[in-house]
Design a protein around this motif. Structure first.
Motif, short mmCIF file in Angstrom:
data_model
loop_
_atom_site.label_atom_id
_atom_site.label_comp_id
_atom_site.label_asym_id
_atom_site.label_seq_id
_atom_site.Cartn_x
_atom_site.Cartn_y
_atom_site.Cartn_z
N GLN A 1 11.83 51.35 -74.18
CA GLN A 1 13.04 50.53 -74.32
C GLN A 1 13.82 50.50 -73.00
N PRO A 2 14.56 49.42 -72.75
CA PRO A 2 15.44 49.40 -71.57
C PRO A 2 16.48 50.51 -71.65
N ALA A 3 17.01 50.90 -70.51
CA ALA A 3 18.05 51.94 -70.48
C ALA A 3 19.23 51.51 -71.33
N PRO A 4 19.84 52.44 -72.07
CA PRO A 4 20.95 52.08 -72.95
C PRO A 4 22.20 51.72 -72.15
N PRO A 5 23.14 51.01 -72.77
CA PRO A 5 24.40 50.70 -72.09
C PRO A 5 25.26 51.95 -71.96
N ASP A 6 26.21 51.88 -71.06
CA ASP A 6 27.19 52.95 -70.92
C ASP A 6 28.44 52.56 -71.70
N ASP A 7 29.29 53.54 -71.98
CA ASP A 7 30.54 53.26 -72.70
C ASP A 7 31.63 54.15 -72.09
N PRO A 8 32.07 53.83 -70.87
CA PRO A 8 33.05 54.69 -70.20
C PRO A 8 34.38 54.79 -70.94
N GLU A 9 34.74 53.73 -71.68
CA GLU A 9 36.03 53.80 -72.39
C GLU A 9 36.00 54.87 -73.48
N ALA A 10 34.89 54.95 -74.23
CA ALA A 10 34.78 55.97 -75.27
C ALA A 10 34.78 57.36 -74.66
N ALA A 11 34.06 57.53 -73.53
CA ALA A 11 34.04 58.83 -72.86
C ALA A 11 35.42 59.21 -72.35
N ALA B 1 15.57 45.75 -80.47
CA ALA B 1 14.42 46.58 -80.14
C ALA B 1 13.19 46.04 -80.86
N THR B 2 12.04 46.26 -80.26
CA THR B 2 10.77 45.85 -80.86
C THR B 2 10.13 47.03 -81.58
N VAL B 3 9.74 46.81 -82.83
CA VAL B 3 9.10 47.85 -83.65
C VAL B 3 7.70 47.37 -84.00
N HIS B 4 6.70 48.22 -83.75
CA HIS B 4 5.31 47.90 -84.05
C HIS B 4 4.88 48.55 -85.35
N SER B 5 4.31 47.77 -86.24
CA SER B 5 3.72 48.26 -87.50
C SER B 5 4.71 49.06 -88.34
N GLY B 6 5.99 48.78 -88.16
CA GLY B 6 7.01 49.42 -88.98
C GLY B 6 7.29 50.87 -88.64
N ARG B 7 6.76 51.37 -87.53
CA ARG B 7 6.93 52.79 -87.18
C ARG B 7 7.72 52.92 -85.88
N VAL B 8 8.68 53.87 -85.88
CA VAL B 8 9.48 54.18 -84.70
C VAL B 8 9.20 55.63 -84.31
N GLU B 9 8.86 55.84 -83.04
CA GLU B 9 8.64 57.20 -82.52
C GLU B 9 9.26 57.29 -81.14
N CYS B 10 9.95 58.39 -80.87
CA CYS B 10 10.62 58.56 -79.59
C CYS B 10 9.62 58.88 -78.48
N ARG B 11 10.04 58.66 -77.24
CA ARG B 11 9.30 59.14 -76.07
C ARG B 11 9.94 60.43 -75.57
N GLU B 12 11.26 60.47 -75.61
CA GLU B 12 12.02 61.67 -75.26
C GLU B 12 12.91 62.01 -76.45
N PHE B 13 12.75 63.23 -76.98
CA PHE B 13 13.55 63.60 -78.14
C PHE B 13 15.03 63.55 -77.77
N PRO B 14 15.87 62.93 -78.60
CA PRO B 14 17.28 62.78 -78.25
C PRO B 14 18.01 64.11 -78.16
N VAL B 15 19.12 64.09 -77.43
CA VAL B 15 20.02 65.24 -77.39
C VAL B 15 20.88 65.15 -78.65
N VAL B 16 20.58 65.97 -79.63
CA VAL B 16 21.24 65.90 -80.94
C VAL B 16 22.31 66.98 -81.00
N VAL B 17 23.56 66.56 -81.15
CA VAL B 17 24.69 67.48 -81.28
C VAL B 17 25.21 67.37 -82.70
N ILE B 18 25.00 68.41 -83.49
CA ILE B 18 25.43 68.45 -84.89
C ILE B 18 26.65 69.36 -84.99
N THR B 19 27.73 68.85 -85.55
CA THR B 19 28.94 69.67 -85.69
C THR B 19 29.16 70.06 -87.15
#
Length: 354
Positions: free
Chosen positions: A43-53, A238-256
């Protein structure tokens, strides 16, 4: 990564809790073999959101708020590609840590998944607007019936307008589903207040967090091999093939979690725990200055009052302190004078419900 980098004491640390946006995003350490994924297409690089940060972190550089042990835990989660399970009282900056990581590592817009008691795993993965699709198909069929026969079989541009609605236009990936798209660099996903969820949600998350993938059954059953779906990013597709989504890099998941209940052992085994405590007086002063860009005259008195109330066992949030400093600065109130009642209201004990 070279052998020297792997053995260097600081070679594996890419996060230092400075909050400074890098000129060039640092390269993350290679994942262990059991946490490597092969999702495609990239996928293309995601957008930034400086206002939220900026709303979360303030417009100025963030002074160090985490100790070295906490920083090492964050770096371990980054290296091992495991979620961070952050606990602590409300208002100590648990969710802010996701924005701190994203800004410092240059990972783009943070995806937020806010949990309530009715939240299900599917809410985080995707939403299928079945009603909207049914209405679109009905409108398309009505258009075919009402169109003159000559128009139906004539010019290409006319037939283009009469193509049936495609399934992908009615599917939107949720925050978790978007974070698991195959990006070249990990997305940051904030799962906020998981302890408020239904008792089954942590267990439902196990498979997704372990495998870094999921299926969209509606797309699996669809005749088309690929689908263009909406994502949780503004105007994202985003383009999805055969109904399956799989990451290339596991996301940084922050659970509170505010500690309202315990999580199953199987879930905790897949996370790295990080407990955040109320900041010290010096850290609070630095955080106020970081958000406001200055240290108003009343700041030290308000911070001292805030610390006293916390030490007395009250439940308080950093937002309350920032509100009190802003009001006394903008309104010219005195902490121990004409503004005393207003300050007491702003710094009230949240545990008392009033």
């Amino acid at each position: 990564m070279s052998a020297q980098e792997q053995t260097s004491p600081n070679g594996w640390r890419v996060f230092h809790a400075t909050g400074n946006a890098p000129a060039t995003p640092p390269r993350l350490p290679e994942p262990p073999p059991w946490r490597r994924f092969r999702g495609a297409p990239a996928q293309p690089a995601p957008p930034d959101d400086p206002e939220a940060a900026q709303r979360r972190l303030g417009p100025h550089d963030i002074t160090l708020q985490l100790g070295q042990d906490e920083i090492d835990t964050v770096n371990a989660a980054l290296l091992l590609r495991r979620p961070l399970l952050i606990t602590g009282p409300p208002g100590v900056g648990k969710s802010t840590l996701a924005y701190l990581i994203s800004r410092e590592l240059g990972l783009g817009r943070v995806l937020e998944w806010n949990i309530v008691s009715r939240t299900t795993l599917r809410d985080g993965l995707y939403v299928h607007d079945a009603m909207g699709r049914a209405q679109a198909i009905a409108a398309w069929q009505a258009g075919l019936r009402n169109a003159p026969e000559a128009d139906v079989n004539s010019a290409p541009e006319s037939s283009d307008r009469q193509l049936p609605p495609v399934l992908g236009d009615f599917i939107t990936l949720g925050p978790l589903g978007t974070a698991l798209l195959p990006y070249d660099r990990p997305r940051v996903l904030l799962v906020d207040e998981l302890d408020k969820s239904d008792i089954d949600l942590p267990n439902d998350l196990l498979h997704v967090l372990e495998n870094g993938s999921y299926d969209v059954p509606e797309l699996v059953r669809d005749a088309a091999d690929t689908a263009r779906v909406h994502t949780s990013d503004p105007s994202g597709r985003a383009t999805v093939h055969s109904g399956r989504v799989e990451c290339r890099e596991f996301p940084v998941v922050v659970i509170t979690s505010n500690g309202e209940r315990e999580f199953p052992a199987a879930f905790r085994r897949r996370c790295l725990p990080l407990e955040m405590r109320t900041p010290t007086r010096e850290q609070l002063l630095a955080m106020v200055e970081g958000h406001l860009g200055t240290r108003p005259e009343s700041t030290e008195d308000l911070v001292d009052l805030f610390v006293q109330q916390v030490q007395a066992g009250g439940t308080h949030s950093l937002d309350q302190l920032l509100n009190a400093v802003q009001m006394t600065t903008a309104g010219g109130f005195q902490v121990h004078g004409d503004g005393r009642k207003l300050v007491e209201m702003l710094l009230r004990d949240l545990a008392k419900g009033r």
